[in-house]
Write an enzyme that holds these catalytic residues in place. Structure first.
Site: not given
Ligand code: NAD
Length: 514
Positions: A192, A195, A245, A250, A267, A301, A401
């Site tokens: 997934k 969005e 994410g 997480g 991650e 990140c 962050e």
């Molecule tokens: P997010 O956590 O909002 O969303 C990430 C994904 O999770 C999306 O596909 C979203 O639809 C999904 N999601 C949301 N709620 C969920 C739920 N309840 N259950 C399952 N899935 C769900 O993150 P974002 O805003 O898309 O990305 C930014 C974040 O990602 C930042 O915090 C960044 O640091 C982190 N990030 C980490 C790394 C790494 O490798 N450590 C790399 C890139 C981004």
């Protein structure tokens, strides 16, 4: 804003029509059963970039069922590593052949500059090729000193069905840090994307099909975290969740997955410092700091969103960073010279600005920027390069962050102080050290709490080197041999040689069985 480098014009044309993204389930492209779709308006230009099917439990269930069946009947895990590698290498070729198509939609949906989308999408082919090479390395251990009549063998097997959930900031790269490794290991997957950036993941399905991946081995469901991601994290037929994410989501996934005790690899976010000692190559360090905070508009990140600079050089060093910041090309993401593009959503832009305004109200000094940036003809969903000084360790801008082009400056006098500031964070993704003294670099590298330490560089990465975080930056590792191993389960075989096993049941003399 005056004295910044802003690119207004563009050389890459916008597509004629929005990309139409559909789910990919059991080898077929499908719309949602209820017909719902979502529109993605581009952060720059304000055009309709894509329309994507909006998944529900129906599509998610179907995708998980397809992945489960494909895993259990061995249509993929039963192939040799060589056969799996051939498919992955063909996908890599197709990614390269389609780099420009991928890059244009990646830029439109995310706002990042076209040059970086080309690097991200085209460069991801190397991750697929590296993963292909690992498909042939699933070896274990043998134990030959357990006694003359025992041979112990530890083998590795694919873990099963893996849910892969990715964010919007590097949609194609992060997908490629996970999916080919899971496939190389023999797993089947449900993917997934965010969005906000569904299209390059949906496009990948075309390449999987053309490369000959058997139906059901990789399934893609588009849609929101709830319900799609939620079901992918809780379904009993899923064996592992690989998530990239935010730390908040997480944590939520870890709790949700607890009911079925599936493996969870995370991650997450970071608040990554670069520490600058006075004996460093300061010109190079200033350039790396500038790169570290503005690359991907700071929505990264691994963004080095704070620097910890020795007090003796802090003024001149920050002046140089400010000078370089003015030279970084912000603006139209559809121009190949642009280095910093648009902010992903208006809500995110407001969040970034909130951190800056709060810090200002609490006494911080804004040395550069600190507000939205209007790029004529392209829009105002941009943020100025921003440098913030006179911060204290308890400010949100130092601890959280920000995920934008906003750098905060802290200072130190001794190595102990530099380490204390580095480790004074809930996060532990990456950290950097700048010094010409190898002893200083080594001491910092050992004492800093982070999954990656860069010495005299920033954000260099290689498919061979494991990536991941400690503390609230995550658990598990991606890429490299360690990342591959995350998708494998370990099984021990204990084998007796000859009929040497002593019976456990010993009938006692004089007692009869009744
Ligand atoms: P997010 O956590 O909002 O969303 C990430 C994904 O999770 C999306 O596909 C979203 O639809 C999904 N999601 C949301 N709620 C969920 C739920 N309840 N259950 C399952 N899935 C769900 O993150 P974002 O805003 O898309 O990305 C930014 C974040 O990602 C930042 O915090 C960044 O640091 C982190 N990030 C980490 C790394 C790494 O490798 N450590 C790399 C890139 C981004």
């Amino acid at each position: 804003m005056k004295d910044l480098t802003v690119i207004v014009d563009q050389t890459v044309a916008l597509p004629d029509a929005p990309y139409q993204a559909r789910h990919f389930i059991d080898g077929s492209f499908v719309d949602s059963a209820d017909g719902r779709r979502s529109d993605r308006i581009s952060p720059s230009h304000g055009v309709l970039a894509s329309q994507a099917a909006l998944g529900t439990e129906v599509e998610t269930e179907a995708a998980i069922r397809a992945a489960r069946t494909a895993f259990d009947d061995g249509r993929w895990s039963g192939l040799t590593g060589k056969e799996r590698a051939q498919v992955l290498n063909r996908v890599a070729d197709l990614i390269e052949a389609n780099e420009e198509r991928l890059a244009v939609i990646e830029t439109l949906e995310s706002g990042k500059p076209i040059s970086q989308s080309r690097g991200e999408c085209g460069g991801a082919a190397d991750l697929w090729r590296y993963a292909a090479s690992l498909a042939r390395t699933s070896s274990g251990d043998s134990h030959n000193a357990l006694g003359e009549d025992i041979l112990g063998v530890v083998i590795k097997e694919p873990i099963g069905v893996v849910s892969i959930i990715t964010p919007w900031n590097f949609p194609f790269w992060i997908l490629s840090q996970k999916l080919p490794f899971a496939l190389a290991a023999g797993c089947t997957c449900v993917v997934k994307p965010s969005e906000v950036t569904p299209s390059t993941t949906a496009m990948l399905a075309e390449f999987l099909l053309d490369a000959g991946l058997p139906d059901g081995v990789c399934n893609i469901v588009l849609g929101f975290g709830n319900p799609v991601g939620s079901l992918m994290s809780t379904h009993k037929d899923v064996d592992m969740v690989s998530f990239t994410g935010s730390t908040a989501v997480g944590k939520h996934i870890t709790n949700a997955a607890g009911d079925t005790l599936k493996k969870v690899a995370l991650e997450l976010g970071g608040k990554n410092p670069q520490v600058i000692f006075p004996d460093a190559d300061l010109e190079n360090a200033a350039d790396a700091v500038t790169f570290g905070i503005y690359f991907n508009v700071g929505q990264c990140c691994n963004s080095s969103s704070r620097i910890i600079v020795h007090e003796d050089i802090v003024d001149s060093f920050v002046d140089r960073v400010v000078e370089l910041s003015r030279q970084v090309a912000f603006g139209n993401p559809m121009h190949p010279d642009t280095q910093v593009g648009a902010i992903v959503t208006p809500q995110h832009q407001a969040k970034i600005d909130g951190y800056v305004q709060d810090a200002k109200a609490e006494g911080a000094t804004i040395s550069l920027g600190g507000g939205a940036l209007e790029v004529p003809g392209v829009g105002s969903q941009f943020y100025q390069p921003t440098v913030v000084r006179d911060v204290t360790s308890d400010m949100a801008i130092v601890r959280e962050e920000v995920f934008g082009p906003v750098l905060v400056v802290q200072t130190f006098r001794t190595m102990d102080e530099a380490i204390a500031l580095t480790n004074d964070s809930d996060y532990g993704l990456s950290a950097g050290i700048w010094s010409d003294n190898v002893h200083t670099c080594l001491e910092f590298s050992r004492r800093a709490q982070a999954g990656t330490i860069w010495t005299n560089t920033w954000m260099d990465g290689f498919p061979e080197l494991a990536f991941g975080g400690v503390k609230q930056s995550g658990q598990g590792r991606e890429i490299g041999q360690y990342g591959y191993d995350e998708f494998l389960e370990v099984k021990s075989l204990v084998m007796r040689i000859g009929q040497t096993r002593a019976p456990w049941v010993k009938p006692l003399a004089g007692r009869e069985t009744s």
